[in-house]
Write an enzyme that holds these catalytic residues in place. Sequence first.
Site, short mmCIF file in Angstrom:
data_model
loop_
_atom_site.label_atom_id
_atom_site.label_comp_id
_atom_site.label_asym_id
_atom_site.label_seq_id
_atom_site.Cartn_x
_atom_site.Cartn_y
_atom_site.Cartn_z
CD GLU A 63 -2.19 1.25 3.00
OE1 GLU A 63 -2.64 2.34 3.41
OE2 GLU A 63 -2.17 0.21 3.68
CG ASP A 120 -4.25 2.50 8.91
OD1 ASP A 120 -4.61 1.74 7.98
OD2 ASP A 120 -3.56 3.51 8.70
CG ASP A 142 -7.67 4.85 5.27
OD1 ASP A 142 -8.91 4.69 5.25
OD2 ASP A 142 -7.12 5.96 5.26
CG ASP A 173 -0.14 1.64 6.80
OD1 ASP A 173 0.98 1.16 6.96
OD2 ASP A 173 -0.34 2.76 6.29
#
Length: 635
Positions: A426, A501, A503, A499
């Site tokens: 990403e 998180d 997103d 990640d």
Amino acid sequence: MSYAAKDITILEGLEPVRKRPGMYIGSTGITGLHHLVWEVVDNAVDEAMAGFCTAIKVTLLPDNSCRVEDNGRGIPVDPHPQYKNKSAAEVVLTVLHAGGKFGGNGYKVSGGLHGVGVSVVNALSSKLTLEIYRDGKHHLLEFRDGGKPTGPLKIIGNSPKKATGTIVTFSPDPTVFEEIEFRAQTILERIQTYAFLNRGLEITFEDQRDKNPNKQVFKYDGGIIDYVKHLNSSKESLFKNVGYFSQSEETQEVEVAFQWNTGFYEGIHSFANGIETALGGMHEEGFKKSLTNLVNKYSRAKNFLKEKDDNLTGEDIREGLTAIISVRLQDPQFEGQTKGKLGNVSIRSLVEKATNEKLFDWLEEHPSEARQIVQKAIQAARARTAARQARELIRRKSALEGAGLPGKLRDCSSRDNRHTELFIVEGDSAGGSAVQARNPENQAILPIRGKILNVERARADKMLKNTEIQALIAAIGGGLGEEFDISKLRYNKIILLCDADVDGSHIRTLLLTFFFRQMKEMVEAGNVYIAQPPLYSTIVGKEKIYLKDDLEKDRFVSKSTSKKLEFQRLKGLGEMDFEELGDTTMDASKRTLLQVSVEQAAVADEVFSILMGDDVEQRRHFIQTNAQDVRFLDI
């Protein structure tokens, strides 16, 4: 080194199972652990299919043992003719390939056909208790340490109100399994499927390990009609009614439930004697062939297709179709140990005949629904033509540009795809760190920018215009959809590096949805992995320690003797330098990867429909229910 008769080892009784558990249950990991539950529940379900059982209860007890109860006939308790000093119940629990499913009159149809089921559970348990209610008596037989009986079968009382049935309580052996903690959601999903496939059978699940025991009851009087409604509940149905037909002859029967939705993927799920045939087989072939011929015949008869028009393909007709095909037969021939494909030719004939006759009648009786099915198929045919043109354009463009690989792909030097890995990363900044951290011989890096298209809501022609998806298709190398060829994969491991998180989770889910819908064989074969970048780091002495998430951090704190621990929260892949990324996430000797598997295709279909569909409330409920359980990923 000698090699004589004295060197030949004979494993007796349950010893082979203890010696090579993977041969019998697949693995000693979390999947093998749950296989023990399926073996015991399968026996109870076989009693239900034989017409002798109406209720099953599965309980996870506070000590993490599992109890399975049924109100079937109860395992026979009289002495076995071949083992006169042993009861039939003890033989079933201690002798491999002993059971009522090998040509006897005990069962007309059954799912547990290898006959090693409950004896294997006994072999791999530190403790197993068998209770039988039969002939007005309550019988008890206990085993310890991998299937050793503590004594003969004994009567400990009378059956309440002449009840019959079997209760098996077992504790998985911690010396065999990597972990012995059952996952409630995995068991719930499987037993719900059993309830759908056995109309009117009541299956109760209770998890007593928590302070507030979780208890759920599954009973579906509509059977597989309710199953189709359940699978389509997160989708927009094309029409209200669920179609259904059934037919039987001699020792085999078929029932089919079906409904189209407005989506772009087919969800045909087939079962034989209650076992999911994930790779299809003769029953699925018969249905697909007959469906294609019948809808084309109907379309021309009703003038939806003109004389000059090409026939609709099976792929066109099945777009948006959710169907359950359930067959029962006396002697099923499964291909492979996993029973993934049904090989009986006779069942194909029955399914074709039933579909030709019963589905034609249904189309005639439901002209409005039939028209919607045909119109959707015609739209799918147009989109298929557009998608083919888009594919050809991509191929021509690739040919003109040379090798055809995306420009941002940093490929590895090895061409031996048994050992190569593709990291889908990403963001460009993380991609740069990953390129520096990788082993250039066998690790390739493909950075993707932003969130790729949600393919759950897009037809193939639109999907193929997306540049990120074009890059993924070119880099992976196996093609797409019906044309996907797993033998052409350029890498053995496809690793998603996002990640830790919200997103990152969303991007990961978008990628998994794309793989499941367009490269499903790759997911089923276990080629897709999820990297585990750490969320925290801390210093202990001179050593830097990385911790994956809050749960791992809490466990570390509880075990640590230091009272002055300071934790740094890592912001994301882009914030990590290449050495950190290499040490924690890419170095094969240090990293942790989660392998993505698809044990139940129908459940996976439902999960992706919920996560990527339009129903916000269902999505929120699913995430809240499953968010805490990430010990393993089994979509």
